[in-house]
Design a protein around this motif. Sequence first.
Motif, PDB file in Angstrom:
ATOM      1  N   ALA A   1       0.857  -1.199   0.000  1.00 46.36           N
ATOM      2  CA  ALA A   1       0.000   0.000   0.000  1.00 46.36           C
ATOM      3  C   ALA A   1       0.888   1.243   0.000  1.00 46.36           C
ATOM      4  CB  ALA A   1      -0.964  -0.027   1.173  1.00 46.36           C
ATOM      5  N   GLU A   2       0.704   2.147   0.962  1.00 45.72           N
ATOM      6  CA  GLU A   2       1.609   3.298   1.082  1.00 45.72           C
ATOM      7  C   GLU A   2       2.438   3.212   2.359  1.00 45.72           C
ATOM      8  OE1 GLU A   2      -0.115   7.122   0.484  1.00 45.72           O
ATOM      9  OE2 GLU A   2      -1.279   6.504  -1.247  1.00 45.72           O
ATOM     10  N   ASN A   3       2.506   2.032   2.943  1.00 47.15           N
ATOM     11  CA  ASN A   3       3.208   1.878   4.213  1.00 47.15           C
ATOM     12  C   ASN A   3       4.724   1.929   4.061  1.00 47.15           C
ATOM     13  OD1 ASN A   3       0.736   1.607   5.388  1.00 47.15           O
ATOM     14  ND2 ASN A   3       0.800  -0.626   5.521  1.00 47.15           N
ATOM     15  N   ALA A   4       5.223   1.622   2.871  1.00 47.68           N
ATOM     16  CA  ALA A   4       6.668   1.655   2.637  1.00 47.68           C
ATOM     17  C   ALA A   4       6.896   2.097   1.200  1.00 47.68           C
ATOM     18  CB  ALA A   4       7.293   0.290   2.891  1.00 47.68           C
ATOM     19  N   THR A   5       7.378   3.305   1.027  1.00 47.70           N
ATOM     20  CA  THR A   5       7.671   3.843  -0.299  1.00 47.70           C
ATOM     21  C   THR A   5       9.095   4.396  -0.302  1.00 47.70           C
ATOM     22  OG1 THR A   5       6.700   5.973   0.318  1.00 47.70           O
ATOM     23  CG2 THR A   5       5.251   4.398  -0.799  1.00 47.70           C
ATOM     24  N   HIS A   6       9.556   4.838  -1.450  1.00 46.39           N
ATOM     25  CA  HIS A   6      10.943   5.288  -1.566  1.00 46.39           C
ATOM     26  C   HIS A   6      11.086   6.764  -1.203  1.00 46.39           C
ATOM     27  CE1 HIS A   6      12.531   1.535  -3.263  1.00 46.39           C
ATOM     28  NE2 HIS A   6      11.344   1.425  -3.835  1.00 46.39           N
ATOM     29  N   THR A   7      10.498   7.120  -0.097  1.00 42.81           N
ATOM     30  CA  THR A   7      10.605   8.468   0.463  1.00 42.81           C
ATOM     31  C   THR A   7      10.059   8.430   1.888  1.00 42.81           C
ATOM     32  OG1 THR A   7       9.976  10.795   0.184  1.00 42.81           O
ATOM     33  CG2 THR A   7       8.308   9.161  -0.351  1.00 42.81           C
ATOM     34  N   LEU A   8      10.373   9.446   2.652  1.00 41.25           N
ATOM     35  CA  LEU A   8       9.690   9.652   3.925  1.00 41.25           C
ATOM     36  C   LEU A   8       8.282  10.139   3.610  1.00 41.25           C
ATOM     37  CD1 LEU A   8       9.390  10.092   6.979  1.00 41.25           C
ATOM     38  CD2 LEU A   8      10.599  12.270   6.709  1.00 41.25           C
ATOM     39  N   HIS A   9       7.299   9.412   4.088  1.00 43.38           N
ATOM     40  CA  HIS A   9       5.900   9.766   3.836  1.00 43.38           C
ATOM     41  C   HIS A   9       5.471  10.855   4.815  1.00 43.38           C
ATOM     42  CE1 HIS A   9       2.076   9.294   1.981  1.00 43.38           C
ATOM     43  NE2 HIS A   9       2.231   8.032   1.618  1.00 43.38           N
ATOM     44  N   ASN A  10       4.232  11.293   4.697  1.00 42.39           N
ATOM     45  CA  ASN A  10       3.678  12.310   5.583  1.00 42.39           C
ATOM     46  C   ASN A  10       3.007  11.673   6.795  1.00 42.39           C
ATOM     47  OD1 ASN A  10       4.114  14.955   4.372  1.00 42.39           O
ATOM     48  ND2 ASN A  10       2.817  14.223   2.707  1.00 42.39           N
ATOM     49  N   VAL A  11       3.421  12.067   7.980  1.00 35.83           N
ATOM     50  CA  VAL A  11       2.650  11.763   9.181  1.00 35.83           C
ATOM     51  C   VAL A  11       1.434  12.685   9.241  1.00 35.83           C
ATOM     52  CG1 VAL A  11       2.706  11.740  11.709  1.00 35.83           C
ATOM     53  CG2 VAL A  11       4.656  10.880  10.406  1.00 35.83           C
ATOM     54  N   LEU A  12       1.618  13.902   8.762  1.00 34.19           N
ATOM     55  CA  LEU A  12       0.507  14.841   8.603  1.00 34.19           C
ATOM     56  C   LEU A  12       0.709  15.559   7.275  1.00 34.19           C
ATOM     57  CD1 LEU A  12      -1.988  16.396   9.622  1.00 34.19           C
ATOM     58  CD2 LEU A  12      -0.430  17.977  10.764  1.00 34.19           C
ATOM     59  N   THR A  13      -0.256  15.424   6.359  1.00 31.30           N
ATOM     60  CA  THR A  13      -0.126  16.063   5.061  1.00 31.30           C
ATOM     61  C   THR A  13      -0.262  17.577   5.204  1.00 31.30           C
ATOM     62  OG1 THR A  13      -2.496  15.895   4.623  1.00 31.30           O
ATOM     63  CG2 THR A  13      -1.110  14.056   3.914  1.00 31.30           C
ATOM     64  N   LEU A  14       0.472  18.313   4.369  1.00 27.53           N
ATOM     65  CA  LEU A  14       0.384  19.767   4.405  1.00 27.53           C
ATOM     66  C   LEU A  14      -0.976  20.260   3.931  1.00 27.53           C
ATOM     67  CD1 LEU A  14       3.915  20.807   3.087  1.00 27.53           C
ATOM     68  CD2 LEU A  14       3.138  20.474   5.438  1.00 27.53           C
ATOM     69  N   ARG A  15      -1.692  19.443   3.171  1.00 30.95           N
ATOM     70  CA  ARG A  15      -3.036  19.840   2.733  1.00 30.95           C
ATOM     71  C   ARG A  15      -4.039  19.779   3.887  1.00 30.95           C
ATOM     72  NH1 ARG A  15      -2.548  14.500   0.926  1.00 30.95           N
ATOM     73  NH2 ARG A  15      -4.078  13.090   1.828  1.00 30.95           N
ATOM     74  N   GLY A  16      -3.654  19.089   4.988  1.00 29.27           N
ATOM     75  CA  GLY A  16      -4.550  18.948   6.134  1.00 29.27           C
ATOM     76  C   GLY A  16      -5.152  17.558   6.193  1.00 29.27           C
ATOM     77  N   ALA A  17      -5.114  16.932   7.350  1.00 28.14           N
ATOM     78  CA  ALA A  17      -5.665  15.593   7.551  1.00 28.14           C
ATOM     79  C   ALA A  17      -5.557  15.270   9.036  1.00 28.14           C
ATOM     80  CB  ALA A  17      -4.905  14.544   6.733  1.00 28.14           C
ATOM     81  N   VAL A  18      -6.071  14.113   9.423  1.00 27.74           N
ATOM     82  CA  VAL A  18      -5.864  13.612  10.782  1.00 27.74           C
ATOM     83  C   VAL A  18      -4.424  13.126  10.884  1.00 27.74           C
ATOM     84  CG1 VAL A  18      -6.563  11.851  12.454  1.00 27.74           C
ATOM     85  CG2 VAL A  18      -8.283  12.959  10.995  1.00 27.74           C
ATOM     86  N   VAL A  19      -3.764  13.415  11.993  1.00 21.89           N
ATOM     87  CA  VAL A  19      -2.374  12.980  12.182  1.00 21.89           C
ATOM     88  C   VAL A  19      -2.313  11.456  12.233  1.00 21.89           C
ATOM     89  CG1 VAL A  19      -0.347  13.085  13.658  1.00 21.89           C
ATOM     90  CG2 VAL A  19      -1.822  15.090  13.440  1.00 21.89           C
ATOM     91  N   ARG A  20      -1.456  10.888  11.409  1.00 22.75           N
ATOM     92  CA  ARG A  20      -1.273   9.440  11.404  1.00 22.75           C
ATOM     93  C   ARG A  20      -0.382   9.022  12.567  1.00 22.75           C
ATOM     94  NH1 ARG A  20      -0.177  10.471   5.042  1.00 22.75           N
ATOM     95  NH2 ARG A  20      -2.332  10.270   4.333  1.00 22.75           N
TER      96      ARG A  20
END
Length: 347
Positions: free
Chosen positions: A2-21
């Motif tokens: 899924a998006e749990n492991a990609t070739h970058t540091l993912h967002n814990v909180l997206t800059l567009r706004g979301a619930v903090v993962r």
Amino acid sequence: MAENATHTLHNVLTLRGAVVRDPHVWSAYLTEAIATFSGRTDVAFASHHWPTWGQDRVDTFLSTQRDLYAYLHDQTLRLANQGHTGSEIAEMFTLSPALEQAWNAHGYYGSVSHNVKAIYQRYLGWFDGNPARLWPHPPAELSSRYVEAIGGLDRVVGLAQTAFDAGDFRWAATLLDHAIFTNEHHQAARDLYADTLEQLGYGSENGSWRNFFLSGSTELRGSNFGTPTKTDAPAIMAQLSATQLFDAIAVAVNGPAAWNLDLVLDITILDTETNYRVTLRNGVLVYLEQEAREDAAATIRLQKSRLLALVAGDATSPGIDAEGDDSLSQLMSVLDPGDDNFNIVTP
């Protein structure tokens, strides 16, 4: 993956706004994946980026990603427990050398800085404990006071130019932010702010940061990207459940306009054979799936597709079988208008 492991540091909180993962849970699931599939997996792939081939490489890749989110989580809390605030931790935070050297741990999309602040926010919220920051003025009022205290707009722009020339673009941006909030038409401030954001963008490894900086620079120079403000995906909208549509109605209610309304409606969705008791009191819309009752002030029967159109603001087209008083029209009168109802944050 899924998006749990990609070739970058993912967002814990997206800059567009979301619930903090939750990076603690994130790393735990990666540990589970490693334990489940290690030694018998030839390829790992996710919904972004390229696959990783070979058992040893897969194990290394997943372990690095796991360690990345675990380290962010654990070290942020360690420093928070020492009394540091989120913004302070973001400045002092350093990844381990092995993580720094792993390309898949770089902040091309998420960043260490804003992810650290997100983790702090998840546990401790927006308030850093300093009482002077408990009730500050909002940006426009705060900026006008700063500008006056510094000596006026021209003085602020002059200080920002000095900071810009010295390469302190972060301080220049802070000063110019106050200038623009005080007078958005001050051309010297707009020009220098655009140049400053452009420099910050050029220096950003993180793609999301770069986009924000360069978009801001473009807008200050009088252009925009024509970003759509209305949803145009009827096939997607049609998949929403009735409860999701009622959620959309609830967050579209203009609270102050609805303070004095006391409405009770039964809304029956014919194609799903379900009825919802919908009430509006104190500016709050509440819905509950239950059998229709005679004490409703109005009874509405319609297909789900017609409810979808109703949420979008269409209260006049055919397809609504209504009995009772004008509660439905009263409800519609206090909703923020039209398709905008689909472009707001819902639960």
